[in-house]
Design an enzyme around this catalytic site. Structure first.
Site, PDB file in Angstrom:
ATOM      1  N   SER A  53     -10.649   1.523 -10.257  1.00 36.49           N
ATOM      2  CA  SER A  53     -10.506   1.208 -11.671  1.00 36.49           C
ATOM      3  C   SER A  53      -9.751  -0.108 -11.837  1.00 36.49           C
ATOM      4  O   SER A  53      -8.876  -0.443 -11.016  1.00 36.49           O
ATOM      5  CB  SER A  53      -9.702   2.332 -12.329  1.00 36.49           C
ATOM      6  OG  SER A  53      -9.271   1.959 -13.609  1.00 36.49           O
ATOM      7  N   TYR A  61      -2.053   8.177 -12.491  1.00 38.03           N
ATOM      8  CA  TYR A  61      -3.506   8.066 -12.302  1.00 38.03           C
ATOM      9  C   TYR A  61      -3.842   6.745 -11.600  1.00 38.03           C
ATOM     10  O   TYR A  61      -4.564   6.712 -10.601  1.00 38.03           O
ATOM     11  CB  TYR A  61      -4.236   8.149 -13.657  1.00 38.03           C
ATOM     12  CG  TYR A  61      -5.674   7.713 -13.555  1.00 38.03           C
ATOM     13  CD1 TYR A  61      -6.627   8.523 -12.936  1.00 38.03           C
ATOM     14  CD2 TYR A  61      -6.088   6.462 -14.028  1.00 38.03           C
ATOM     15  CE1 TYR A  61      -7.937   8.104 -12.793  1.00 38.03           C
ATOM     16  CE2 TYR A  61      -7.395   6.033 -13.893  1.00 38.03           C
ATOM     17  CZ  TYR A  61      -8.317   6.857 -13.272  1.00 38.03           C
ATOM     18  OH  TYR A  61      -9.614   6.434 -13.136  1.00 38.03           O
ATOM     19  N   LYS A  90      -5.463   5.732  -7.665  1.00 38.92           N
ATOM     20  CA  LYS A  90      -6.582   4.822  -7.348  1.00 38.92           C
ATOM     21  C   LYS A  90      -6.117   3.766  -6.340  1.00 38.92           C
ATOM     22  O   LYS A  90      -6.826   3.460  -5.382  1.00 38.92           O
ATOM     23  CB  LYS A  90      -7.101   4.150  -8.624  1.00 38.92           C
ATOM     24  CG  LYS A  90      -7.802   5.108  -9.579  1.00 38.92           C
ATOM     25  CD  LYS A  90      -9.055   5.686  -8.943  1.00 38.92           C
ATOM     26  CE  LYS A  90      -9.727   6.732  -9.789  1.00 38.92           C
ATOM     27  NZ  LYS A  90     -10.728   7.519  -9.073  1.00 38.92           N
TER      28      LYS A  90
END
Ligand code: NAD
Ligand code: WQD
Length: 337
Positions: A124, A149, A153
């Site tokens: 992302s 989050y 990643k």
């Protein structure tokens, strides 16, 4: 190729499975259905005519996932499975690390054990954090992530890079998505998050169908052309096609490469509202409210690497994104049930 698609009943996974089938690949989906429905499988069949093999398996369950590897001779893996809500990750960091890191490690271990050496991973733009100025280039590396989050990643990217260093036959493409929106033009697959949406386009969709009465625009005092936040929205079908190119590219090379997937264009919140109004022929009521903590003013991709390495360029614009998001929500106001 025979491709294992983890998280394949989810939003981006389901669109990617359709595009892989369109290009003649065979897909096997593994998903625990935490954030999707097995009804998606019927929708994929309606679109492609193909019944995809499906396993309801949690990727953290090593024994169950190993059975899937034993039963299938995979050529490649596209790894979408994971939790993705930024705000929730701040409240429940361990759930995010456990699911997104432990799950990925189980998957990568089995890939090595069964000699499946080709991987495409869903990363992302969030890994750039708030450290760099747009257009964001892959060579900037990773910035300081601003939530768990995003950290999951970044950690996954590091793990994949290290696997690449340790295994000379390993080939991976890490795709850094910008803001995926829209739906398949059939209106059969798309995204309707559970509860109140966090992201802009799903929120607008709920306003348009009358589930919510107005949109809150998070700040109009950013240093952007109209003061509202600017993001790089990409149609989910374009994004899905990037995966097909990426997995085919991974089959031809070894090593690990990281590639942005965006359109290279930034649109402000007010511009998205206008485009959605035009696509739906409906007025979208909105109120300017406080900035959302953690938001940055502007985020868009430098897309040269995707174009040069994969031959990938987006074909669908903001109006297609809004038209298809609207078509999907009209047909599926409660999601895929
Ligand atoms: P999604 O929630 O629709 O799809 C993810 C799928 O993974 C769901 O079907 C869920 O049930 C499944 N899943 C979650 N944990 C699992 C586990 N432990 N075992 C098996 N299945 C599991 O999300 P999406 O929008 O399609 O995102 C796909 C991937 O792309 C995610 O990794 C996400 O972090 C990443 N990504 C998404 C966006 C975005 O804006 N949608 C942007 C950048 C990156
Ligand atoms: C877009 C713009 C908001 C909602 C997130 C994740 C990112 C990635 C994609 C997974 C911003 C504004 C939003 C609303 C608004 N996901 N907005 N009112 O924050 O760019 O990215 O999704 O990897 O990691 O952080 O997307 O759609 O939430 O916001 O004004 O109700 O819309 O402030 O400018 P974001 P978004």
């Amino acid at each position: 190729m025979k491709i294992l698609v983890t998280g394949g009943t989810g939003y981006i996974g389901s669109h990617t499975v359709v595009e892989l089938i369109n290009k003649g690949h065979e897909c096997v989906i593994v998903d625990n259905l935490y954030n999707s429905s097995d009804k998606v499988l019927g929708r994929i069949k309606q679109i492609t005519g193909v019944e995809v093999k499906f396993y309801k398996v949690d990727i953290r369950d090593k024994d169950a996932l190993e059975e899937v590897f034993k039963e299938n001779n995979f050529d490649a893996v596209i790894h979408f499975a994971g939790l993705k809500a930024v705000g929730e990750s701040v409240a429940k960091p361990l759930e995010y690390y456990e699911n997104n890191i432990s799950g990925s490690i189980v998957l990568y271990e089995l890939m090595i054990k069964y000699h499946v050496n080709r991987l495409v991973f869903s990363s992302s733009a969030t890994v750039y954090g708030d450290s760099f100025t747009s257009p964001l280039k892959e060579e900037y590396g990773r910035g300081k992530t601003t939530n768990p989050y995003g950290s999951t990643k970044a950690i996954n990217e590091m793990i994949i890079e290290d696997i690449g260093k340790a295994n000379k036959d390993f080939s991976a493409i890490i795709l850094r998505y910008f803001n995926p929106v829209g739906a398949h033009e059939s209106g059969l697959i798309g995204e309707r998050p559970n509860g109140i949406p966090n992201n802009l386009v799903p929120y607008i969709s709920d306003v348009v169908v009358g589930k919510l009465d107005h949109l809150n625009v998070f700040g109009d005092d950013y240093d952007t052309r109209d003061g509202t936040g600017v993001r790089d929205y990409i149609h989910v079908v374009d994004l899905a096609k990037a995966h097909v190119l990426a997995i085919e590219h991974a089959a031809k090379q070894v090593g690990v490469d990281t590639i942005n997937v965006g359109s290279g264009n930034g649109y402000s919140v007010l511009e998205v509202i206008k485009a959605y109004e035009k696509a739906s022929n409906k007025k979208i009521p909105y109120v300017i409210s406080q900035r959302r903590p953690g938001d940055i003013a502007t985020c868009f991709a430098d897309t040269h690497k995707a174009s040069e390495l994969l031959g990938f360029n987006t074909k669908l614009g903001i109006e297609d994104m809004c038209k298809d998001a609207y078509n999907f929500i009209k047909k599926n106001p409660n999601g895929i049930e």
